[in-house]
Structures are given as C-alpha cells and as structure tokens.
Design a protein around this motif. Structure first.
Motif, mmCIF file in Angstrom:
data_model
loop_
_atom_site.group_PDB
_atom_site.id
_atom_site.type_symbol
_atom_site.label_atom_id
_atom_site.label_comp_id
_atom_site.label_asym_id
_atom_site.label_seq_id
_atom_site.Cartn_x
_atom_site.Cartn_y
_atom_site.Cartn_z
ATOM 1 N N ILE A 1 49.234 94.337 9.555
ATOM 2 C CA ILE A 1 49.915 94.194 8.266
ATOM 3 C C ILE A 1 49.441 92.884 7.635
ATOM 4 O O ILE A 1 49.568 91.817 8.233
ATOM 5 N N ILE A 2 48.882 92.996 6.449
ATOM 6 C CA ILE A 2 48.265 91.836 5.810
ATOM 7 C C ILE A 2 48.890 91.563 4.445
ATOM 8 O O ILE A 2 49.244 92.477 3.712
ATOM 9 N N GLY A 3 49.005 90.294 4.123
ATOM 10 C CA GLY A 3 49.420 89.891 2.790
ATOM 11 C C GLY A 3 48.227 89.861 1.860
ATOM 12 O O GLY A 3 47.094 89.597 2.270
ATOM 13 N N ILE A 4 48.472 90.156 0.601
ATOM 14 C CA ILE A 4 47.440 90.110 -0.442
ATOM 15 C C ILE A 4 47.730 88.875 -1.300
ATOM 16 O O ILE A 4 48.824 88.758 -1.857
ATOM 17 N N CYS A 5 46.771 87.966 -1.381
ATOM 18 C CA CYS A 5 47.085 86.699 -2.036
ATOM 19 C C CYS A 5 46.135 86.383 -3.180
ATOM 20 O O CYS A 5 44.995 86.849 -3.242
ATOM 21 N N GLY A 6 46.638 85.578 -4.080
ATOM 22 C CA GLY A 6 45.848 84.931 -5.109
ATOM 23 C C GLY A 6 46.245 83.466 -5.130
ATOM 24 O O GLY A 6 47.135 83.030 -4.385
ATOM 25 N N ALA B 1 36.025 85.641 3.305
ATOM 26 C CA ALA B 1 34.943 85.150 4.159
ATOM 27 C C ALA B 1 35.442 84.982 5.593
ATOM 28 O O ALA B 1 34.684 85.162 6.550
ATOM 29 N N ILE B 2 36.716 84.607 5.734
ATOM 30 C CA ILE B 2 37.410 84.647 7.032
ATOM 31 C C ILE B 2 38.813 85.160 6.741
ATOM 32 O O ILE B 2 39.656 84.430 6.216
ATOM 33 N N SER B 3 39.072 86.403 7.042
ATOM 34 C CA SER B 3 40.365 86.967 6.671
ATOM 35 C C SER B 3 41.495 86.445 7.551
ATOM 36 O O SER B 3 42.637 86.316 7.108
ATOM 37 N N ARG B 4 41.179 86.117 8.803
ATOM 38 C CA ARG B 4 42.175 85.623 9.764
ATOM 39 C C ARG B 4 41.408 84.892 10.856
ATOM 40 O O ARG B 4 40.220 85.152 11.081
ATOM 41 N N ALA B 5 42.061 84.005 11.563
ATOM 42 C CA ALA B 5 41.377 83.211 12.584
ATOM 43 C C ALA B 5 40.733 84.094 13.653
ATOM 44 O O ALA B 5 39.626 83.817 14.123
ATOM 45 N N SER B 6 41.413 85.177 14.040
ATOM 46 C CA SER B 6 40.895 86.033 15.107
ATOM 47 C C SER B 6 39.619 86.766 14.715
ATOM 48 O O SER B 6 38.886 87.254 15.583
ATOM 49 N N GLU B 7 39.330 86.847 13.406
ATOM 50 C CA GLU B 7 38.113 87.526 12.973
ATOM 51 C C GLU B 7 36.862 86.807 13.494
ATOM 52 O O GLU B 7 35.824 87.430 13.714
ATOM 53 N N ILE B 8 36.970 85.512 13.728
ATOM 54 C CA ILE B 8 35.837 84.750 14.258
ATOM 55 C C ILE B 8 35.491 85.242 15.661
ATOM 56 O O ILE B 8 34.329 85.524 15.973
ATOM 57 N N ASP B 9 36.512 85.369 16.529
ATOM 58 C CA ASP B 9 36.287 85.866 17.889
ATOM 59 C C ASP B 9 35.864 87.326 17.896
ATOM 60 O O ASP B 9 35.140 87.765 18.800
ATOM 61 N N GLU B 10 36.309 88.074 16.899
ATOM 62 C CA GLU B 10 35.943 89.496 16.806
ATOM 63 C C GLU B 10 34.560 89.694 16.207
ATOM 64 O O GLU B 10 34.116 90.839 16.030
ATOM 65 N N ARG B 11 33.896 88.584 15.869
ATOM 66 C CA ARG B 11 32.521 88.616 15.359
ATOM 67 C C ARG B 11 32.414 89.404 14.058
ATOM 68 O O ARG B 11 31.401 90.053 13.775
ATOM 69 N N PHE B 12 33.471 89.352 13.263
ATOM 70 C CA PHE B 12 33.461 89.903 11.907
ATOM 71 C C PHE B 12 33.050 91.379 11.874
ATOM 72 O O PHE B 12 32.336 91.830 10.981
ATOM 73 N N ILE C 1 43.686 78.018 4.576
ATOM 74 C CA ILE C 1 44.467 79.204 4.198
ATOM 75 C C ILE C 1 43.511 80.386 4.266
ATOM 76 O O ILE C 1 42.547 80.465 3.503
ATOM 77 N N PHE C 2 43.777 81.292 5.223
ATOM 78 C CA PHE C 2 42.913 82.451 5.425
ATOM 79 C C PHE C 2 43.217 83.548 4.407
ATOM 80 O O PHE C 2 44.284 83.575 3.790
ATOM 81 N N GLY C 3 42.276 84.480 4.270
ATOM 82 C CA GLY C 3 42.388 85.513 3.245
ATOM 83 C C GLY C 3 43.491 86.525 3.478
ATOM 84 O O GLY C 3 44.211 86.901 2.546
ATOM 85 N N HIS C 4 43.636 86.985 4.735
ATOM 86 C CA HIS C 4 44.627 88.027 5.043
ATOM 87 C C HIS C 4 45.157 87.833 6.463
ATOM 88 O O HIS C 4 44.975 88.700 7.314
ATOM 89 N N SER C 5 45.793 86.743 6.726
ATOM 90 C CA SER C 5 46.211 86.430 8.088
ATOM 91 C C SER C 5 47.627 86.925 8.370
ATOM 92 O O SER C 5 48.592 86.402 7.797
ATOM 93 N N PRO C 6 47.791 87.902 9.289
ATOM 94 C CA PRO C 6 49.149 88.360 9.631
ATOM 95 C C PRO C 6 49.999 87.253 10.239
ATOM 96 O O PRO C 6 51.218 87.254 10.080
ATOM 97 N N GLU C 7 49.348 86.307 10.932
ATOM 98 C CA GLU C 7 50.083 85.225 11.569
ATOM 99 C C GLU C 7 50.512 84.161 10.556
ATOM 100 O O GLU C 7 51.617 83.611 10.646
ATOM 101 N N GLN C 8 49.669 83.877 9.602
ATOM 102 C CA GLN C 8 49.927 82.788 8.666
ATOM 103 C C GLN C 8 50.792 83.217 7.480
ATOM 104 O O GLN C 8 51.624 82.442 6.987
#
Length: 252
Positions: free
Chosen positions: A30-35, A194-205, A233-240
C-alpha cells in the motif's frame, strides 16, 4: 537544459501533498501518492507532480476500467480532497499561485493534472517530453501533451540557490529527483520514483524501465544524501508515508 530558467529566491519551506492511496497487486504493498510544494523567499511557489486524474476521485472503479489499470493495482482512496486544488487550499494557496510546475516523470499517478496550470511553465526532462505522449499507463487510454511553456532538463542542474534538480533515468526514461535546502530542516532529498522506498535498493529496482540505470542513479542519490546528511523523502514508501508530515503542515 533548454529554455534556461532559474528561481530568483531560496527555498524557505516545503509541504508534502497527499494525493491518495494505492495498492500494488503484485505484492499487496500500500503506497501513498505524493506531490510537493516549495516556496521561496522571492514569493515563488513550485509544484512538483499532480497525482491521479480527476476521474479517479469521481469514480475510481470506472476510471480503473477505462485505463485498464486493474492489472497493476487498485485505488484504495483517491477523493476530491486528494486533488491538487484541494491540497493547495490546505496551504492557503490556489492553482493561480503556482509559478512553476515540475513533472518528476509522466506516470498516471504523477501527471493527472498537468494541464491544470496553463499559466505556469512546466519543467520536465527532455527525454519524457520527447515521447509521443506522456507515459500515463499502458492501457486503453492515452493522454496528450497539454499546451504549455516547457522547460527541458537534459542533465543535473541548479534551479536556484538551494534547489538542485537531478536527472535519474531508470524508473522512467526521464525521471527527476530534487535536493532542497531548507532553513531549519536542512538538505532534503526528494527521490520521487528514482527510489520509491528504501527496500527498493536491496531489491535491485526490479521491474524498472531500465534496471541498470535505476540501480546506478539510486546509488548516486543515496551517496549525495549521505554526503549532505540530508533528510530523504522517498517516492512511495509504505513505511514512511503514514507518519510523514503533510499539508497543511510545512517543513521549514
């Protein structure tokens, strides 16, 4: 950068706009959509991204079917309150107050109201603007480019004192990210997708438009953030997202 432009002032505050919630089918995320809104000490007001199209606030199921978006995920909550004008109103602003609009990229959840600020120039990557149409979504509907004064980004550049724009293709052909220096908060990195959430880095995008480019620019952005000791501030971070400060509150 073509049609060179600069902000006259320095950023003094930044607000996060809440454009709603979306659930990705593949993983249930579940992701937030931000501007974002950034104001400067020269009375400039910059808007970054504009959320889902208006039709999603009117009838999300019908809009999802029209765009064939159901194969990717589902809208959980996109209401009239999540439209740009309503979000701006929380800050005491109207669409006419926007002096520059920035499109981080042109996916459906970022580009829905790109046409709604015709008085304001649109800063966008040259790679995205060169596409026949905005990326939008791969479904039945297509969005046309609105008439506007487009400012084209071809590389990293300084938009104004304390406002850096980074060209970070990977998630999308012309993905942009931003570093904003705020008086009290300090350097603030807006990664966008460019980085939607911190875990995307470990998931290799995984699943990016260009995975090697996404990995490269993701690492580059995190190195910049580390070197500057920046808040990220990440693009779509469920945690943040649930606890992230949003309009009407400001980061100053």
């Amino acid at each position: 950068m073509k049609n060179h432009t600069h902000l006259k002032g320095k950023p003094i505050r930044l607000a996060v706009l809440d454009y709603g919630l979306f659930q990705v089918h593949a993983n249930g995320r579940i992701i937030g959509i931000c501007g974002f809104v950034i104001q400067t000490d020269a009375d400039e007001t910059v808007l970054i991204d504009t959320g889902f199209p208006q039709k999603y606030a009117e009838d999300a199921d019908a809009a999802t079917a029209q765009d064939d978006l159901g194969g990717f995920g589902r809208v959980l909550s996109v209401t009239p309150d999540n439209m740009p004008a309503a979000q701006l109103a929380k800050l005491g602003l109207t669409p006419s107050d926007i002096t520059l609009m920035i499109q981080s990229h042109t996916h459906i959840d970022h580009v829905g109201h790109m046409h709604a600020f015709p008085h304001a120039p649109i800063l966008i990557s040259a790679a995205e603007r060169a596409l026949p149409r905005p990326l939008y979504w791969s479904g039945k509907q297509a969005m046309e480019w609105p008439e506007a004064d487009y400012i084209l980004v071809e590389d990293d550049f300084t938009l104004g004192a304390g406002f850096e724009v980074y060209l970070c293709p990977g998630h999308a052909p012309g993905q942009l990210a931003f570093m904003v220096d705020l008086p009290q908060t300090g350097p603030t990195l807006l990664t966008s997708d460019a980085i939607s959430r911190a875990s995307e880095i470990d998931e290799r995008f995984e699943g990016s438009w260009d995975v090697p480019l996404a990995i490269h620019h993701g690492a580059r952005l995190m190195k910049i953030a580390q070197d500057r000791d920046a808040m990220v501030i990440f693009g779509h971070s469920p945690e943040q997202w649930p606890s992230l400060r949003k309009a009407p509150d400001w980061f100053e």
